[in-house]
Design an enzyme around this catalytic site. Sequence first.
Site, PDB file in Angstrom:
ATOM      1  N   ASP A 126      36.827   8.826  55.109  1.00 44.38           N
ATOM      2  CA  ASP A 126      36.333   9.811  54.145  1.00 44.38           C
ATOM      3  C   ASP A 126      37.446  10.435  53.309  1.00 44.38           C
ATOM      4  O   ASP A 126      37.251  11.461  52.671  1.00 44.38           O
ATOM      5  CB  ASP A 126      35.542  10.913  54.873  1.00 44.38           C
ATOM      6  CG  ASP A 126      36.304  11.485  56.051  1.00 44.38           C
ATOM      7  OD1 ASP A 126      37.467  11.072  56.263  1.00 44.38           O
ATOM      8  OD2 ASP A 126      35.745  12.343  56.754  1.00 44.38           O
ATOM      9  N   LYS A 129      46.792  23.172  64.568  1.00 48.19           N
ATOM     10  CA  LYS A 129      46.363  24.464  64.008  1.00 48.19           C
ATOM     11  C   LYS A 129      47.322  25.626  64.324  1.00 48.19           C
ATOM     12  O   LYS A 129      46.975  26.539  65.070  1.00 48.19           O
ATOM     13  CB  LYS A 129      44.952  24.785  64.511  1.00 48.19           C
ATOM     14  CG  LYS A 129      43.956  23.694  64.159  1.00 48.19           C
ATOM     15  CD  LYS A 129      42.531  24.128  64.341  1.00 48.19           C
ATOM     16  CE  LYS A 129      41.586  23.110  63.756  1.00 48.19           C
ATOM     17  NZ  LYS A 129      40.898  22.264  64.637  1.00 48.19           N
TER      18      LYS A 129
HETATM   19  P1  GTP Z   1      32.236  15.698  60.826  1.00 47.70           P
HETATM   20  O1  GTP Z   1      31.239  15.500  61.918  1.00 47.70           O
HETATM   21  O2  GTP Z   1      31.617  16.367  59.642  1.00 47.70           O
HETATM   22  O3  GTP Z   1      33.524  16.358  61.264  1.00 47.70           O
HETATM   23  O4  GTP Z   1      32.649  14.261  60.239  1.00 47.70           O
HETATM   24  P2  GTP Z   1      33.134  12.963  61.010  1.00 47.70           P
HETATM   25  O5  GTP Z   1      32.147  12.610  62.048  1.00 47.70           O
HETATM   26  O6  GTP Z   1      33.390  11.913  59.980  1.00 47.70           O
HETATM   27  O7  GTP Z   1      34.469  13.395  61.725  1.00 47.70           O
HETATM   28  P3  GTP Z   1      35.935  13.445  61.118  1.00 47.70           P
HETATM   29  O8  GTP Z   1      35.856  13.805  59.668  1.00 47.70           O
HETATM   30  O9  GTP Z   1      36.770  14.292  62.002  1.00 47.70           O
HETATM   31  O10 GTP Z   1      36.425  11.948  61.309  1.00 47.70           O
HETATM   32  C1  GTP Z   1      37.537  11.409  60.642  1.00 47.70           C
HETATM   33  C2  GTP Z   1      37.292   9.941  60.430  1.00 47.70           C
HETATM   34  O11 GTP Z   1      37.202   9.273  61.680  1.00 47.70           O
HETATM   35  C3  GTP Z   1      35.986   9.657  59.698  1.00 47.70           C
HETATM   36  O12 GTP Z   1      36.246   8.582  58.838  1.00 47.70           O
HETATM   37  C4  GTP Z   1      35.013   9.275  60.798  1.00 47.70           C
HETATM   38  O13 GTP Z   1      34.060   8.327  60.333  1.00 47.70           O
HETATM   39  C5  GTP Z   1      35.949   8.634  61.821  1.00 47.70           C
HETATM   40  N1  GTP Z   1      35.498   8.850  63.204  1.00 47.70           N
HETATM   41  C6  GTP Z   1      35.458  10.031  63.878  1.00 47.70           C
HETATM   42  N2  GTP Z   1      35.048   9.823  65.138  1.00 47.70           N
HETATM   43  C7  GTP Z   1      34.816   8.486  65.253  1.00 47.70           C
HETATM   44  C8  GTP Z   1      34.360   7.651  66.324  1.00 47.70           C
HETATM   45  O14 GTP Z   1      34.066   8.095  67.444  1.00 47.70           O
HETATM   46  N3  GTP Z   1      34.269   6.312  66.056  1.00 47.70           N
HETATM   47  C9  GTP Z   1      34.595   5.779  64.851  1.00 47.70           C
HETATM   48  N4  GTP Z   1      34.457   4.466  64.673  1.00 47.70           N
HETATM   49  N5  GTP Z   1      35.015   6.541  63.814  1.00 47.70           N
HETATM   50  C10 GTP Z   1      35.127   7.873  64.017  1.00 47.70           C
END
Ligand code: GTP
Length: 318
Positions: free
Chosen positions: A104, A154
Amino acid sequence: MEAIILVGGLGTRLRPLTHTIPKPLLPLANVPMVERMVKKLPEIFDTAILAVNYGLNEMETYFYERDIGKRIIIVPEDEPLGTGGAMRNCFDYITGTTAVFNGDIVSSINLENMLKQHVKTGAKGTLALWEVDDPSRFGVVEFKNGQITQFQEKPEKGTELSNLINAGTYLLEPEILEMIPANKKISIEREIYPKVAGDGLYGFPFEGYFIDSGTPESYLAANFKSLGKNGTAAHNGASIRGNALIHESAKLKDCIIGPNAIIGANVEIEKCVIRESVILSNVNGYGSVVEGCIIGPEVSFEKDLRRTLISPKGTIAF
Ligand code: GTP
């Protein structure tokens, strides 16, 4: 060479929109963010490995129906494995130095230059670093002579080791991925990188822009950045103000569009003013001023809206 894109998260901060579309398939200037990321990979990366948990079916359907010019491997996780566990789960598909991206992030990073530095320094891992004014909400690094020597989560104001934060883009040698236990939920940022700090873990600070498009505000900002100056110049159903993008299948009548407005596929709107907003596909609208909103897909509006997200699964103000 392979690039792993982490696209498995739940996207909770963009709910209820992500109940309808998994975050990686949400469009940025009318192109899904994961597709943009794959297309932007330097040529040397011929394979994109998508680490998927939430949204697996949608992702498989999307990529099996299209050829976007790179080999795509979709690697599912039965349970979310966290950033580290998800990378480890892709280990069988990598052949050497691997790029890894949070799916993202929209940034101006020059991956080719980062790779040159990674090779020159003989790093085990290189992390892209972004400078912020206030690092108290982020993971901060101590950065000395090109190397990352410590991590800090943090930090309280006044205790920061630096203003440089982890920008979610990595180049990793297989030995780092091998340090991650298989089939376990692991955060690479918290559980693996601190173990390599000071021992071949390098930083690559970059300038330009860096947007984590995970919140409604930043999703809008990422859309406008992706739109750039490549918008629609003129339209017979709308007067265009500044940067705006109107999908060729959209039908507009007596509208004012822009600045910073993106109109998706099959949208039908009449007598509307749309600015600083993203209208996703198949939306109908009439007689409204819409400002700072995310609307769609497949919803209707007939009143003025400001800083509102309307999706088929609910509406929130932000
Ligand atoms: P929020 O729930 O809104 O925090 O978004 P998110 O689920 O995308 O979490 P975050 O922004 O912290 O994740 C950073 C990146 O890692 C994003 O591109 C997520 O798609 C990816 N990501 C986070 N957790 C996982 C996981 O358990 N598996 C995989 N494959 N990708 C993950």
